[in-house]
Design an enzyme around this catalytic site. Structure first.
Site, short mmCIF file in Angstrom:
data_model
loop_
_atom_site.label_atom_id
_atom_site.label_comp_id
_atom_site.label_asym_id
_atom_site.label_seq_id
_atom_site.Cartn_x
_atom_site.Cartn_y
_atom_site.Cartn_z
N ASP A 162 30.63 37.31 37.57
CA ASP A 162 30.51 37.54 36.12
C ASP A 162 29.40 36.73 35.47
O ASP A 162 28.95 35.71 36.00
CB ASP A 162 31.85 37.29 35.41
CG ASP A 162 32.43 35.91 35.69
OD1 ASP A 162 32.18 35.34 36.77
OD2 ASP A 162 33.16 35.38 34.83
N GLU B 213 35.29 34.69 36.60
CA GLU B 213 35.55 33.26 36.82
C GLU B 213 35.46 32.49 35.52
O GLU B 213 36.13 31.48 35.34
CB GLU B 213 34.53 32.70 37.84
CG GLU B 213 34.83 31.26 38.28
CD GLU B 213 34.38 30.20 37.29
OE1 GLU B 213 35.07 29.18 37.14
OE2 GLU B 213 33.33 30.40 36.63
NI NI Z 1 29.85 29.14 37.54
#
Ligand code: NI
Length: 392
Positions: A82, A140
């Site tokens: 991401d 994440e």
């Molecule tokens: Ni990172």
């Protein structure tokens, strides 16, 4: 016989391809939980290698299984995919084409490195004893995180060892950061609202001044770390937002504060909300205000398994040389790699990706962040050599 030398050579042969993947991903960043095109790109690329079973455990994640010709252990490797809500200020020709979104943490590089690893290993299926599982994780950067969702979807079932890496710009290219035991902290979040009584700034006695009271709350929260917890424990309490008021002659009725708490020790972690609320309650009551308090526990701390970390250090020495090993200190950043470590012993490590000579000096999450692309082949070499050691 598969040797470190032959594997390293195989990595060097595809290094331009890995850089091209990284640049493609860098141009097309997507926010956490919205990695649709990224996941499709990863899925299609993995399928093109042949010999992989490719799955979609959640809407925007991808898992590939390389099942060897002989039984053995299961090694999982993870990359996050991401990007962040940042407007890129880099001017290179592969800068973000998605306004307001940027790969400013290096996850584009992580994805490219794991694709490179899958490409090389998928050509060695007959030499694999057991299985290599490639985990391309979404989200994440945003709690509750993609790792936990993938674990819930079963991606760690049967896994014996899990490894993951972060390209790390504070560490110069030429180093690999290794840290047994606690490495990254548990990041928790708090929100406080101080509820006073608004009014004219020239008549403070007719108000309950939420600004003055909230300022004392911020000051007194510092005592939690400095006076209420063991100096040998690691704890951070940071107020990161303080919002109140509209103009110079109005005392606002309320002030909102939020921030982060970082810790390693679970017992200490669980004590903090009560310590904070005691301060908030005491200060607001003392001055006739009320409060709201909300606290959310985030990711677990990243705690590296001693044995797997020792093994990864050996991989670094054998693959790159002993001068590459940097025994780093833990830091108070957070990482949801910890969710995978709940299911199998694991090691998270840093690949140095900063380079002062090349001007690659900006911190993670900065609009001019980038990585030294030479570090990409370092990551791939370490992944394939970890596979050599664990499942060949
Ligand atoms: Ni990172």
């Amino acid at each position: 016989m598969t040797t470190t030398a032959t594997l390293n050579e195989a990595v060097e042969q595809i290094k331009e391809q890995v850089i091209a993947w990284r640049r493609h991903l860098h141009q097309h960043p997507e926010l956490s939980f919205h990695e649709e095109q990224t996941a499709q790109f990863v899925y299609d690329t993995l399928l093109s290698f042949g010999s992989l079973e490719v799955h979609r455990p959640t809407k925007t994640s991808v898992m590939a299984r390389l099942i060897g010709s002989q039984p053995g252990r299961v090694l999982a490797m993870r990359a996050d995919m991401d990007a962040l809500p940042i407007t890129e200020e880099n001017t290179f020709d592969f800068a973000s084409k998605n306004p307001g979104v940027m790969h400013a943490c290096g996850h584009d590089g992580h994805t490219a490195m794991l694709l490179g690893t899958a490409k090389i290993l998928s050509g060695m299926k007959d030499r694999i004893k057991g299985e290599v599982r490639f985990l391309f994780q979404h989200a994440e950067e945003l709690y509750p995180g993609g790792a936990e969702e993938m674990v819930q979807a079963g991606v760690m079932d049967g896994v014996d060892v899990v490894i993951g890496t972060h390209l790390w710009s504070p560490l110069e290219y030429g180093k690999v950061g290794i840290c047994p035991g606690p490495m990254m902290a548990a990041p928790d979040t708090f929100w406080i609202t101080v509820l006073g009584k608004g009014g004219h700034a020239a008549l403070p006695h007719q108000t309950v001044d939420s600004i003055a009271i909230a300022a004392q709350v911020v000051t007194n929260l510092q005592h939690i770390v400095s006076r209420n917890t063991d100096p040998l424990d690691n704890l951070v309490v940071s107020v990161t937002q303080f919002v109140g008021g509209t103009t110079h002659n109005v005392i606002p009725g309320s002030v909102s504060i939020c921030g982060t708490v970082r810790s390693f020790d679970q017992q200490l972690r669980e004590r903090v909300p009560a310590l904070m609320e005691r301060v908030v309650k005491g200060i607001t009551e003392a001055h006739g205000a009320a409060y709201e308090f909300k606290y959310e526990f985030g990711y677990r701390p990243v705690i590296n398994d001693a044995e797997v970390t020792r093994l990864m250090e050996e991989v670094v020495v054998e693959t790159l040389g002993p001068e590459w090993v940097d025994h780093i200190k833990p830091n108070m950043g957070g990482e949801d790699f910890s969710a995978f470590q709940q299911k199998a012993p694991g090691c998270f490590f840093y690949v140095g990706a900063g380079n002062k000579e090349k001007g690659i000096v900006y911190p993670h999450h900065h609009p001019r962040f980038t990585v030294d692309e030479d570090a990409l082949q370092v990551g791939v070499k370490l992944f394939v050599n970890a596979a050599r050691k664990i499942v060949m």
